[in-house]
Design an enzyme around this catalytic site. Structure first.
Site, PDB file in Angstrom:
ATOM      1  N   HIS A 123       0.815  -1.216   0.000  1.00 38.01           N
ATOM      2  CA  HIS A 123       0.000   0.000   0.000  1.00 38.01           C
ATOM      3  C   HIS A 123       0.846   1.263   0.000  1.00 38.01           C
ATOM      4  O   HIS A 123       0.354   2.348   0.299  1.00 38.01           O
ATOM      5  CB  HIS A 123      -0.954  -0.013   1.202  1.00 38.01           C
ATOM      6  N   SER A 129      -3.058  -8.054  11.025  1.00 36.23           N
ATOM      7  CA  SER A 129      -3.916  -7.710   9.894  1.00 36.23           C
ATOM      8  C   SER A 129      -5.309  -8.271  10.106  1.00 36.23           C
ATOM      9  O   SER A 129      -5.472  -9.427  10.512  1.00 36.23           O
ATOM     10  CB  SER A 129      -3.343  -8.268   8.587  1.00 36.23           C
TER      11      SER A 129
END
Length: 252
Positions: free
Chosen positions: A126, A199
């Site tokens: 990202h 996550s």
């Protein structure tokens, strides 16, 4: 196995690492929260206060570019002062020992590099918020330079080529980085132990890597405070503080 006991989680995790040929850590926001980096999705997180700005709006509207940079500067104290936590140092130890060839991360905070992992071995799915890039010519700009010009004019500066300058992150509506996604897939297929750490495993396509690893025959470990949709297929799930569980790896 699912456990909330730190000692049990540590013991089983260390045994899996000792028996693995290639370990692939995959990290999300949970590994950085003890460092003062705010989570984005959890209750009270950044996106509960401000909806994310879509990439198309950033490109199309100057007001959205200004707002995006205002938000980035508001987070500067947290991002700028953050130091790697116990989890980062533990994974850096695995990397230095040659047990993990790289770290794949959804995070944008640069803390894996700061912990000692070589930049070329941190696969950022990202992007990275500690610097900026021109969307047209890919020229790099430092955040301090953008801030100086923003404060002087009240507007986000553009590149010398006329392109828009944006943090080197992947925004909603922006294409995922092809080279990083390709490398993450290659690393996933080569590992025999996949560590999903901090996550929520809900952001696709990145969340598909743990599933790919498991289907390819690798052991799957999930270390996260909250349950995930993949807990039932994992070989080990530890719902506990990430730093507490990983800390022994720093000296192991």
């Amino acid at each position: 196995m699912i456990t909330t006991d730190v000692e049990t989680g540590r013991r089983r995790l260390l045994a899996l690492i000792e028996g693995a040929r290639a370990v692939l850590p995959f990290t999300g926001a949970g590994i950085s929260t003890e460092c003062g980096i705010p989570d984005f999705r959890s209750p009270g997180g950044v996106w509960t206060k401000n909806a994310p700005i879509d990439f198309r709006d950033f490109v199309a509207r100057r007001a959205m570019r200004d707002e995006a940079w205002r938000r980035r500067f508001a987070l500067e104290e947290q991002f700028g002062a953050a130091q790697p936590g116990r989890g980062h140092h533990a994974l850096a130890s695995l990397w230095r020992a040659g047990r993990a060839p790289a770290v794949v991360t959804q995070n944008i905070d640069n803390l894996h590099q700061a912990s000692g992992v070589a930049a070329q071995d941190v696969v950022e799915l990202h992007g990275n918020t500690t610097y900026a890039l021109c969307l047209s010519c890919a020229a790099r700009y430092e955040i301090a330079w953008v801030r100086e010009r923003f404060d002087a004019t009240g507007h986000a500066p553009d590149c010398a080529c006329g392109g828009h300058i944006k943090t080197a992150t992947v925004s909603f509506g922006q294409a995922m980085p092809e080279a990083e996604m390709r490398r993450a897939e290659e690393l996933t297929l080569r590992c025999d132990l996949f560590l999903a750490i901090g996550s929520s495993l809900v952001v696709w396509p990145a969340a598909g890597f743990p599933l790919l690893a498991k289907r390819n025959g690798a052991r799957l470990v999930i270390l996260n405070r909250e349950p995930t949709e993949f807990d039932e297929i994992a070989d080990l799930v530890v719902h506990a503080d990430i730093g507490d569980v990983l800390a022994p790896l720093v000296s192991h």
